[in-house]
Design a protein around this motif. Structure first.
Motif, PDB file in Angstrom:
ATOM      1  N   PHE A 108       0.822  -1.178   0.026  1.00 47.77           N
ATOM      2  CA  PHE A 108       0.100  -0.132  -0.004  1.00 47.77           C
ATOM      3  C   PHE A 108       0.804   1.136  -0.026  1.00 47.77           C
ATOM      4  CE2 PHE A 108      -2.319   3.415   2.284  1.00 47.77           C
ATOM      5  CZ  PHE A 108      -3.522   3.621   1.566  1.00 47.77           C
ATOM      6  N   ASP A 145      -8.989 -11.905   2.686  1.00 50.55           N
ATOM      7  CA  ASP A 145      -9.011 -10.305   2.866  1.00 50.55           C
ATOM      8  C   ASP A 145      -7.645  -9.704   2.341  1.00 50.55           C
ATOM      9  OD1 ASP A 145      -9.556  -7.935   4.219  1.00 50.55           O
ATOM     10  OD2 ASP A 145      -8.669  -8.176   5.760  1.00 50.55           O
ATOM     11  N   LYS A 147      -5.455  -7.500   0.105  1.00 53.05           N
ATOM     12  CA  LYS A 147      -5.524  -6.107  -0.048  1.00 53.05           C
ATOM     13  C   LYS A 147      -4.113  -5.754   0.178  1.00 53.05           C
ATOM     14  CE  LYS A 147      -7.147  -5.060   4.613  1.00 53.05           C
ATOM     15  NZ  LYS A 147      -8.017  -4.150   5.402  1.00 53.05           N
ATOM     16  N   GLU A 149      -2.599  -3.531   1.996  1.00 50.10           N
ATOM     17  CA  GLU A 149      -2.173  -3.411   3.299  1.00 50.10           C
ATOM     18  C   GLU A 149      -1.831  -4.639   3.929  1.00 50.10           C
ATOM     19  OE1 GLU A 149      -5.466  -0.155   2.835  1.00 50.10           O
ATOM     20  OE2 GLU A 149      -4.844  -2.116   1.992  1.00 50.10           O
ATOM     21  N   ASN A 150      -2.198  -5.646   3.500  1.00 52.26           N
ATOM     22  CA  ASN A 150      -1.752  -7.054   4.213  1.00 52.26           C
ATOM     23  C   ASN A 150      -0.821  -7.841   3.439  1.00 52.26           C
ATOM     24  OD1 ASN A 150      -3.731  -7.050   6.126  1.00 52.26           O
ATOM     25  ND2 ASN A 150      -5.220  -7.919   4.730  1.00 52.26           N
ATOM     26  N   THR A 197     -12.643  -6.824   3.229  1.00 49.50           N
ATOM     27  CA  THR A 197     -12.581  -5.284   3.218  1.00 49.50           C
ATOM     28  C   THR A 197     -13.577  -4.947   2.133  1.00 49.50           C
ATOM     29  OG1 THR A 197     -10.426  -5.212   4.237  1.00 49.50           O
ATOM     30  CG2 THR A 197     -11.233  -3.276   2.918  1.00 49.50           C
ATOM     31  N   SER A 199     -13.843  -2.546  -0.378  1.00 52.56           N
ATOM     32  CA  SER A 199     -13.461  -2.428  -1.633  1.00 52.56           C
ATOM     33  C   SER A 199     -12.698  -3.485  -2.267  1.00 52.56           C
ATOM     34  CB  SER A 199     -12.344  -1.428  -1.681  1.00 52.56           C
ATOM     35  OG  SER A 199     -12.716  -0.119  -1.251  1.00 52.56           O
ATOM     36  N   TYR A 200     -12.312  -4.789  -1.500  1.00 53.33           N
ATOM     37  CA  TYR A 200     -11.778  -5.813  -2.201  1.00 53.33           C
ATOM     38  C   TYR A 200     -12.672  -7.048  -2.176  1.00 53.33           C
ATOM     39  CZ  TYR A 200      -7.649  -2.922  -1.928  1.00 53.33           C
ATOM     40  OH  TYR A 200      -6.728  -1.684  -1.943  1.00 53.33           O
ATOM     41  N   SER A 219      -9.995 -10.526  -5.235  1.00 52.81           N
ATOM     42  CA  SER A 219      -9.382  -9.570  -4.575  1.00 52.81           C
ATOM     43  C   SER A 219      -8.013  -9.434  -5.171  1.00 52.81           C
ATOM     44  CB  SER A 219      -9.285 -10.107  -3.191  1.00 52.81           C
ATOM     45  OG  SER A 219     -10.661 -10.116  -2.463  1.00 52.81           O
ATOM     46  N   VAL A 222      -8.446  -6.723  -7.961  1.00 55.20           N
ATOM     47  CA  VAL A 222      -8.605  -5.246  -7.592  1.00 55.20           C
ATOM     48  C   VAL A 222      -7.279  -4.861  -7.208  1.00 55.20           C
ATOM     49  CG1 VAL A 222      -9.540  -3.954  -5.670  1.00 55.20           C
ATOM     50  CG2 VAL A 222     -11.062  -5.862  -6.365  1.00 55.20           C
ATOM     51  N   VAL A 223      -6.354  -5.821  -6.502  1.00 59.59           N
ATOM     52  CA  VAL A 223      -4.983  -5.188  -6.423  1.00 59.59           C
ATOM     53  C   VAL A 223      -4.424  -5.002  -7.778  1.00 59.59           C
ATOM     54  CG1 VAL A 223      -2.568  -5.868  -5.426  1.00 59.59           C
ATOM     55  CG2 VAL A 223      -4.718  -6.345  -4.186  1.00 59.59           C
ATOM     56  N   PRO A 232      -8.584   2.306  -7.100  1.00 60.07           N
ATOM     57  CA  PRO A 232      -9.305   1.119  -7.141  1.00 60.07           C
ATOM     58  C   PRO A 232     -10.332   1.100  -8.400  1.00 60.07           C
ATOM     59  CG  PRO A 232     -10.060   2.366  -5.578  1.00 60.07           C
ATOM     60  CD  PRO A 232      -8.844   3.201  -6.176  1.00 60.07           C
TER      61      PRO A 232
END
Length: 311
Positions: A108, A145, A147, A149-150, A197, A199-200, A219, A222-223, A232
């Motif tokens: 991110f 999950d 995304k 951030e993960n 999340t 958005s994902y 997901s 999306v990434v 996004p």
């Protein structure tokens, strides 16, 4: 990888003493409502780890089940692109989860800094994460999950591995229960819990329909979209509006931001962000897609700080 260590909670003092005999605990790296993450140093060799210390008194019975489930999942995982649980200890009052130290920052942060990624690097990242997800699905784990951030780099060095982290919402099925290649949308093993999340989240999760590991493909799609253009694919002034956009599934490639992106990249994004999970590309198919270039398996941090923002 050797067996993970678990100290029995019937001997709480022994478990805590064993942890303290093996590790020095240092500064706090992060805090949550029920857990603190500290840097830990293994005494035998000086290697640094991140130890997640969870207080049982702050957990509901449901939370406690989730912690046991997460430990069970993490104990199965041994993959270079997934964070590693070194060992764990349990006492009457606390859990000590000793994890590999990842110090390179979130994907991110790189997206914020660089705006967008060159196709070569975006392809490499996508392939690495797809291979990691294929491994997780094979051993019965759906992340749920995924995304930026993960997704965390092992270090800030050029070539550092990008790794999947945070299995707090992941679901464990017995190996073999999840459908294999070519049967990713079978009803043999589905889930229903709405999580992740917004958005994902995949459309089938939002609808409350039974779903399977195809949600991780969505997901990842999306990434990938964000990597290529910097924003996004779906938007909304509220969560409800966002969900409506996701359910409509109209993936737009605005010329201003996508004019320099290849048709093959757009094709893969579209196939990953297909609303109907029965028609969505599977991970084995994704790995055969022409945009996932041969030889791009490292998933490492680029040695160049260049981006495709000029496109």
């Amino acid at each position: 990888m050797g067996n993970k260590h678990m100290s029995s909670c019937t001997q709480p003092q022994a478990a805590e003493k064993e942890f303290e005999s093996k590790y020095y605990t240092r500064e706090v790296l992060g805090r949550g409502s029920s857990a603190t993450v500290r840097r830990a140093i293994r005494k035998v060799d000086g290697k640094a780890f991140a130890v997640k210390i969870i207080r049982k008194s702050r957990l509901t019975p449901k939370d406690l089940r989730f912690v046991y489930e997460e430990i069970k999942m993490m104990s199965r995982i041994d993959h270079p692109s997934v964070v590693k649980l070194e060992e764990f200890f349990e006492t009457h009052a606390r859990f000590f989860l000793v994890m590999e130290m990842l110090s390179g920052g979130e994907l991110f942060d790189q997206i914020i800094e660089r705006k967008r990624f060159e196709e070569t690097e975006a392809s490499r990242i996508t392939k690495t994460l797809a291979v990691a997800l294929q491994y997780l699905h094979k051993i019965g784990i759906v992340h749920r999950d995924l995304k930026p951030e993960n997704l965390i780099y092992a270090s800030d060095s050029p070539g550092a591995h990008l790794k999947i982290t945070d299995f707090g919402l992941a679901k464990l099925r017995e190996p073999g229960a999840l459908p294999g290649a070519g049967a990713a949308h079978s009803e043999r093993e589905t889930m229903r819990t709405s999580c992740g999340t917004p958005s994902y989240a995949a459309p089938e999760v939002i609808r409350g329909h039974p779903y399977n590991q195809a949600v991780d493909v969505w997901s990842l799609g999306v990434v990938l979209y964000i990597l290529l253009c910097g924003y996004p694919p779906f938007h909304g002034g509220s969560t409800q509006e966002l969900y409506q956009a996701v359910l409509a599934g109209q993936v737009k490639f605005h010329p201003k931001h996508w004019k320099g992106v290849s048709g093959e990249a757009r094709d893969l994004v579209s196939r990953m962000l297909t609303v109907d999970p029965a028609k969505r590309i599977t991970i084995p198919q994704l790995l055969e897609h022409p945009w996932i270039r041969p030889g791009s398996t490292s998933g490492s941090r680029s040695s160049s700080s260049s981006s495709s923002s000029s496109s």
